[in-house]
Write an enzyme that holds these catalytic residues in place. Structure first.
Site, PDB file in Angstrom:
ATOM      1  N   LYS A 179     -20.035   0.638 -34.317  1.00 33.01           N
ATOM      2  CA  LYS A 179     -20.201  -0.711 -33.335  1.00 33.01           C
ATOM      3  C   LYS A 179     -21.476   1.088 -32.386  1.00 33.01           C
ATOM      4  CE  LYS A 179     -18.543  -0.142 -29.309  1.00 33.01           C
ATOM      5  NZ  LYS A 179     -19.673   0.097 -28.132  1.00 33.01           N
ATOM      6  N   THR A 236     -13.475  10.462 -24.229  1.00 34.13           N
ATOM      7  CA  THR A 236     -13.669   8.791 -24.750  1.00 34.13           C
ATOM      8  C   THR A 236     -12.655   9.731 -26.397  1.00 34.13           C
ATOM      9  OG1 THR A 236     -15.502   8.376 -23.697  1.00 34.13           O
ATOM     10  CG2 THR A 236     -14.552   7.543 -25.848  1.00 34.13           C
ATOM     11  N   GLU A 254     -17.696  14.280 -32.803  1.00 28.90           N
ATOM     12  CA  GLU A 254     -18.406  15.236 -32.338  1.00 28.90           C
ATOM     13  C   GLU A 254     -18.830  14.864 -30.449  1.00 28.90           C
ATOM     14  OE1 GLU A 254     -20.687  17.425 -33.398  1.00 28.90           O
ATOM     15  OE2 GLU A 254     -21.477  17.317 -31.577  1.00 28.90           O
ATOM     16  N   CYS A 288     -26.547  16.234 -26.269  1.00 31.54           N
ATOM     17  CA  CYS A 288     -25.548  17.240 -26.808  1.00 31.54           C
ATOM     18  C   CYS A 288     -25.789  19.135 -26.898  1.00 31.54           C
ATOM     19  CB  CYS A 288     -24.606  16.618 -27.532  1.00 31.54           C
ATOM     20  SG  CYS A 288     -25.664  16.199 -29.126  1.00 31.54           S
ATOM     21  N   GLU A 390     -20.163  18.816 -18.259  1.00 29.64           N
ATOM     22  CA  GLU A 390     -21.426  18.698 -18.578  1.00 29.64           C
ATOM     23  C   GLU A 390     -22.193  17.619 -18.069  1.00 29.64           C
ATOM     24  OE1 GLU A 390     -21.190  15.054 -21.830  1.00 29.64           O
ATOM     25  OE2 GLU A 390     -23.124  17.580 -23.286  1.00 29.64           O
TER      26      GLU A 390
HETATM   27  O1  TXE Z   1     -19.981   8.017 -24.097  1.00 30.10           O
HETATM   28  P1  TXE Z   1     -18.840   7.522 -24.390  1.00 30.10           P
HETATM   29  P2  TXE Z   1     -21.261   7.285 -23.481  1.00 30.10           P
HETATM   30  C1  TXE Z   1     -21.805  12.894 -23.174  1.00 30.10           C
HETATM   31  C2  TXE Z   1     -22.564  12.876 -21.957  1.00 30.10           C
HETATM   32  C3  TXE Z   1     -22.208  11.458 -21.332  1.00 30.10           C
HETATM   33  C4  TXE Z   1     -20.448  11.338 -21.528  1.00 30.10           C
HETATM   34  C5  TXE Z   1     -20.121   9.659 -21.393  1.00 30.10           C
HETATM   35  O2  TXE Z   1     -21.649  13.500 -21.399  1.00 30.10           O
HETATM   36  O3  TXE Z   1     -22.485  11.251 -20.109  1.00 30.10           O
HETATM   37  O4  TXE Z   1     -20.587  11.716 -22.649  1.00 30.10           O
HETATM   38  O5  TXE Z   1     -21.380   8.475 -22.269  1.00 30.10           O
HETATM   39  C6  TXE Z   1     -17.353   3.749 -27.155  1.00 30.10           C
HETATM   40  N1  TXE Z   1     -12.278   3.644 -28.335  1.00 30.10           N
HETATM   41  N2  TXE Z   1     -21.968  12.129 -24.727  1.00 30.10           N
HETATM   42  O6  TXE Z   1     -20.734   6.903 -21.553  1.00 30.10           O
HETATM   43  O7  TXE Z   1     -18.055   6.354 -23.752  1.00 30.10           O
HETATM   44  C7  TXE Z   1     -18.616   3.571 -26.364  1.00 30.10           C
HETATM   45  O8  TXE Z   1     -18.789   1.960 -27.125  1.00 30.10           O
HETATM   46  C8  TXE Z   1     -12.966   3.416 -29.507  1.00 30.10           C
HETATM   47  C9  TXE Z   1     -22.183  13.327 -25.227  1.00 30.10           C
HETATM   48  O9  TXE Z   1     -22.068   6.870 -24.106  1.00 30.10           O
HETATM   49  O10 TXE Z   1     -18.023   8.770 -25.238  1.00 30.10           O
HETATM   50  C10 TXE Z   1     -18.797   4.453 -27.330  1.00 30.10           C
HETATM   51  O11 TXE Z   1     -19.347   2.663 -28.361  1.00 30.10           O
HETATM   52  N3  TXE Z   1     -14.297   3.479 -28.881  1.00 30.10           N
HETATM   53  C11 TXE Z   1     -22.646  12.787 -26.787  1.00 30.10           C
HETATM   54  C12 TXE Z   1     -19.615   5.567 -27.871  1.00 30.10           C
HETATM   55  O12 TXE Z   1     -17.678   5.030 -27.380  1.00 30.10           O
HETATM   56  C13 TXE Z   1     -15.047   3.920 -26.983  1.00 30.10           C
HETATM   57  C14 TXE Z   1     -23.526  11.297 -26.411  1.00 30.10           C
HETATM   58  C15 TXE Z   1     -19.240   6.777 -26.985  1.00 30.10           C
HETATM   59  O13 TXE Z   1     -19.136   5.964 -25.583  1.00 30.10           O
HETATM   60  C16 TXE Z   1     -14.081   4.306 -25.808  1.00 30.10           C
HETATM   61  C17 TXE Z   1     -23.284  10.320 -25.043  1.00 30.10           C
HETATM   62  C18 TXE Z   1     -12.820   3.778 -26.528  1.00 30.10           C
HETATM   63  N4  TXE Z   1     -11.448   3.795 -25.675  1.00 30.10           N
HETATM   64  C19 TXE Z   1     -22.367  10.996 -23.987  1.00 30.10           C
HETATM   65  N5  TXE Z   1     -14.579   3.854 -25.036  1.00 30.10           N
HETATM   66  C20 TXE Z   1     -23.039  13.396 -27.567  1.00 30.10           C
HETATM   67  N6  TXE Z   1     -22.134  14.255 -28.129  1.00 30.10           N
HETATM   68  O14 TXE Z   1     -24.140  13.273 -28.143  1.00 30.10           O
HETATM   69  C21 TXE Z   1     -15.981   4.512 -25.545  1.00 30.10           C
HETATM   70  N7  TXE Z   1     -16.310   3.711 -26.723  1.00 30.10           N
END
Ligand code: TXE
Length: 486
Positions: A179, A236, A254, A288, A390
């Site tokens: 996904k 998450t 990660e 990140c 962050e």
């Molecule tokens: O991440 P999410 P988002 C950090 C950054 C950002 C924050 C949120 O600070 O502001 O995370 O970003 C899926 N069960 N990083 O909204 O929500 C979601 O659909 C299973 C750091 O992008 O973590 C997406 O595909 N899956 C990071 C994926 O998780 C779920 C890079 C990431 O979404 C879920 C990006 C659930 N309950 C953001 N909820 C890095 N480490 O590089 C959401 N998802």
């Protein structure tokens, strides 16, 4: 005659075919550079996930015993097709994420091809170990594919991180239910078209689009998915772990970072300055690994600060197809508001904004886009929220320090532990600081130099496990020790 523009509808990729979601409902997909909806995303649900899992289960018996040379050959076909569709993928990535087009070409699509190429060839060299005992007993370790695995990826480097998970999973002989982020689904969709063209056997890879709490959680919860590889936010990640742990699923998480960039006064000044421009604001600060907390030793603090502010104030924020754009749009309206809220917070915490701090309003079709000035803040305490949480946008803080002990204390003070950058020409100090800093990755006199063989990941709230190289192939295989008395 009113012309009804039918929005382009992405499709799920299940059992080798592109198809509508069971709900036949769709979500808006925004172009961050204009703030306008430009396509529609399947609003999938557990029905689609269940169908994908059944397809993956049906494909696993054959794919898992396909000779690795054959698996490698098919995955290398995907590499060829990525390269044959390079510009289309880069344009799609840039439009979906808001990053400059030149960056999507230089980083995102190049790395997507490399990810597949690396693991398609790496699997050919993946071996395990044997242990000989006295009295003619031999132990050998099998490393077999796990079965059906879940791969869930974020929006900041969409195809880059999506393929970073899928490539080792497939190369190791697993079948995948994946996904992408609902915020940036386009290149994952285009990849599914390439997989069809490459002749990837049906059911080996399945891509289900949709919302995290709906589709992502269905993947995490599904009893026939035995491992989850996730990249995204720490919150998450914790949610996924809560669901997966009692089911004893293998987990690779990660997560976020709040990375220190430590600049000693004996550094190579120009190299540190120019690299810090990238490590602070590349991809609009949405990596990140970005160094969002910059610590500068007192002896060069003012000189570095003034030179850094001067260069950053001239960094052009523009629409993604502008070749002069150093920063494009941040990924969504919600994320822009989150970043702007931290800029507001920093003022309340006593910070001084040396440059930036504002939303950027471009002209014409981009006037509703999500643009933020690159922002430098000084005068904050190391333990305030701005320096501990962050932000994940084009916002960095600068803080002077005197001694190595002091900067290590500040650098190690957050809940995160992903990546640090250290600038010094003193080799002994470089090794000592690298040893004493609590991170998964330490760059010395460089940033974002990546050898895909190295273990990639962090400690503390930055995650669990390591991706990359044989670490990834070990994650996506199960070791079994066989002990034979001859
Ligand atoms: O991440 P999410 P988002 C950090 C950054 C950002 C924050 C949120 O600070 O502001 O995370 O970003 C899926 N069960 N990083 O909204 O929500 C979601 O659909 C299973 C750091 O992008 O973590 C997406 O595909 N899956 C990071 C994926 O998780 C779920 C890079 C990431 O979404 C879920 C990006 C659930 N309950 C953001 N909820 C890095 N480490 O590089 C959401 N998802």
């Amino acid at each position: 005659m009113v012309q009804i523009f039918s929005m382009f509808k992405l499709q799920n990729y299940i059992n080798g075919t592109l198809q509508a979601p069971a709900s036949n409902e769709y979500l808006d997909n925004f172009d961050p550079s204009t703030g306008k909806v430009y396509s529609l995303i399947p609003d999938s649900d557990e029905r689609d996930v269940n169908q994908a899992v059944e397809a993956a289960k049906a494909a696993f018996p054959s794919w898992s015993v396909t000779p690795k040379e054959k698996r490698s050959e098919i995955i290398l076909k995907i590499v060829d097709l990525i390269n044959a569709n390079y510009d289309k993928l880069a344009e799609a990535e840039s439009r979906d994420n808001g990053k400059p087009l030149w960056l999507a070409k230089k980083v995102d699509i190049a790395r997507a091809a490399s990810n597949f190429h690396f693991f398609a060839t790496g699997i050919l060299h993946f071996a395990s170990e044997a242990h000989m005992m006295e009295d003619r007993v031999i132990n050998y370790t099998r490393r077999d594919p796990l079965g059906v695995v879940g791969c869930i990826s974020p929006w900041n480097l969409p195809l880059y991180l999506f393929t970073w998970k899928i490539a080792p999973a497939l190369a190791a002989g697993n079948c995948v239910v994946a996904k992408p982020s609902e915020v940036t689904p386009m290149t994952a969709y285009l990849l599914s078209e390439l997989c069809v063209e490459a002749g990837l056997p049906m059911g080996v890879l399945n891509i289900v689009h949709g919302l995290g709490p709906k589709v992502g959680s269905s993947i995490t919860e599904h009893d026939d998915i035995c491992a989850i590889s996730f990249t995204g936010g720490t919150a998450t990640g914790a949610q996924i772990a809560k669901v997966a742990a009692p089911k004893f699923k293998k987990l690779s998480l990660e997560l976020g970072g709040k990375n220190p960039n430590i600049i000693f006064d004996d550094c190579d000044f120009d190299k540190a300055l120019n690299t810090t421009l990238a490590s602070s604001f590349a991809n609009q600060g949405q990596i990140c690994l970005c160094g969002s907390r910059i610590f500068i030793q007192r002896g060069i603090y003012e000189k570095f600060r003034d030179a850094f502010v001067e260069k950053v104030s001239r960094r052009k924020v523009s629409y993604p197809t502008d070749p002069e754009a150093k920063l494009g749009a941040v990924v969504s309206k919600g994320h822009m508001e989150k970043v702007l809220s931290y800029i507001q917070l920093t003022k309340e915490e006593g910070g001084t904004i040396l440059t930036g701090g504002n939303q950027v309003h471009l002209e014409g079709e981009h006037s509703e886009g999500y643009y933020i000035e690159p922002t430098i803040i000084e005068g904050l305490s190391y333990d305030c929220r701005t320096n501990q949480e962050e932000i994940f946008g084009p916002v960095v803080t600068i803080t002077p320090f005197d001694t190595e002990e002091e900067v290590l204390m500040m650098a190690n003070s957050t809940q995160y532990g992903l990546a640090a950058t250290v600038w010094t020409e003193n080799l002994t100090k470089a090794h000592r600081v690298a040893n004493d800093i609590h991170m998964g990755i330490v760059w010395v006199n460089c940033w974002l130099v990546r050898d895909l063989r190295t273990p990639f990941g962090g400690v503390k709230n930055s995650g669990v496990g390591r991706e990359g190289g044989f670490e990834a192939l070990k994650f996506f295989t199960e070791p079994k020790n066989v002990c034979i008395s001859l």
